[in-house]
Every structure is written in structure tokens, then in C-alpha cells.
Design a protein around this motif. Sequence first.
Motif, PDB file in Angstrom:
ATOM      1  N   ASP A   1      57.508  -5.422  63.554  1.00 34.48           N
ATOM      2  CA  ASP A   1      56.818  -6.416  64.393  1.00 34.48           C
ATOM      3  C   ASP A   1      55.333  -6.089  64.538  1.00 34.48           C
ATOM      4  N   THR A   2      55.017  -4.823  64.773  1.00 31.63           N
ATOM      5  CA  THR A   2      53.623  -4.400  64.933  1.00 31.63           C
ATOM      6  C   THR A   2      52.830  -4.676  63.665  1.00 31.63           C
TER       7      THR A   2
ATOM      8  N   GLY B   1      58.057   5.201  67.306  1.00 35.34           N
ATOM      9  CA  GLY B   1      58.563   3.839  67.343  1.00 35.34           C
ATOM     10  C   GLY B   1      59.791   3.660  66.481  1.00 35.34           C
TER      11      GLY B   1
ATOM     12  N   ALA C   1      60.530  -2.366  65.718  1.00 33.59           N
ATOM     13  CA  ALA C   1      59.272  -2.517  66.452  1.00 33.59           C
ATOM     14  C   ALA C   1      58.084  -2.290  65.516  1.00 33.59           C
ATOM     15  N   LEU C   2      58.218  -1.355  64.594  1.00 32.77           N
ATOM     16  CA  LEU C   2      57.168  -1.098  63.616  1.00 32.77           C
ATOM     17  C   LEU C   2      56.939  -2.338  62.762  1.00 32.77           C
TER      18      LEU C   2
ATOM     19  N   GLN D   1      52.290  -8.443  63.327  1.00 26.28           N
ATOM     20  CA  GLN D   1      51.248  -8.926  64.243  1.00 26.28           C
ATOM     21  C   GLN D   1      49.850  -8.552  63.750  1.00 26.28           C
ATOM     22  N   ALA D   2      49.752  -7.453  63.014  1.00 25.56           N
ATOM     23  CA  ALA D   2      48.461  -7.023  62.475  1.00 25.56           C
ATOM     24  C   ALA D   2      48.118  -7.752  61.177  1.00 25.56           C
TER      25      ALA D   2
ATOM     26  N   THR E   1      50.457   3.829  62.401  1.00 27.94           N
ATOM     27  CA  THR E   1      51.140   3.206  63.538  1.00 27.94           C
ATOM     28  C   THR E   1      52.089   4.169  64.226  1.00 27.94           C
TER      29      THR E   1
END
Length: 116
Positions: free
Chosen positions: A38-39, A31, A35-36, A42-43, A26
Motif C-alpha cells: 500500500d505504501t 512493516g 502495508a508495504l 501510494q508513492a 520503506t
Amino acid sequence: MSTDDSLSGHLQELRRGTVVVACLATLSTPGYGYALRDTLEQAGLSVDANTLYPLLRRLEKQGLLEAAWNTDESRPRKFYRTSPAGTQVLEQLLDEWQSLHQAITALRPTPPARES
């Protein structure tokens, strides 16, 4: 120890290495930790902040991530990027992941055929 406790421990072990791979992959795009997180969420890879931030510091100390402070905003934030060494390690980990996946797939019993 119950089966649920045993499974929980095994899942935690399995996820530990997966989170390293996910972070290195990622952060090929720079980042922030939040934010990481959250990413990853979401994955479908939920990571607690108390796990993520020490991991980011450890990967930085190992030279697999580069970090810098963004002081453009009122509150300084640290952002991370996968280093060239981290990219090499990521590629090796992904190759190993593929090999392991193939081996497990070959070892896994095939389900019985369904009757129509």
C-alpha cells in the motif's frame, strides 16, 4: 516486437531494481508486506503481490531484511525490517542511484529553447 513491447520490457527492467531500493528504504520502519505494498502504491510505485512477497523472502535470505512473526492477533502476520546490512546496501544503492542520475542528466540532450 513492437515499440510498446520493447518499452514495456525496459520499464520492467528499470523498475525491478527500483523496487528493491524502495523496500529497503520503506522498511527502515518495520512493516507488513500488505502495508508495504500500500505504501509503495501510494508513492506511485505499483508492485504486484506475486512480485513483492518473493522479493521480501529473497531480501531476507540475503540478510538485508529481518523478519519476525506477530502472533498477537488472531491471524499471525510476518513483519519485516531493514537489517543493518540492508541499511548499508541501501546507502550504497542510493549513492549509485545519484551517480547514475547525474550521468544520465549530463548525457541527455538539452531541449531547444522556446520562442516567446
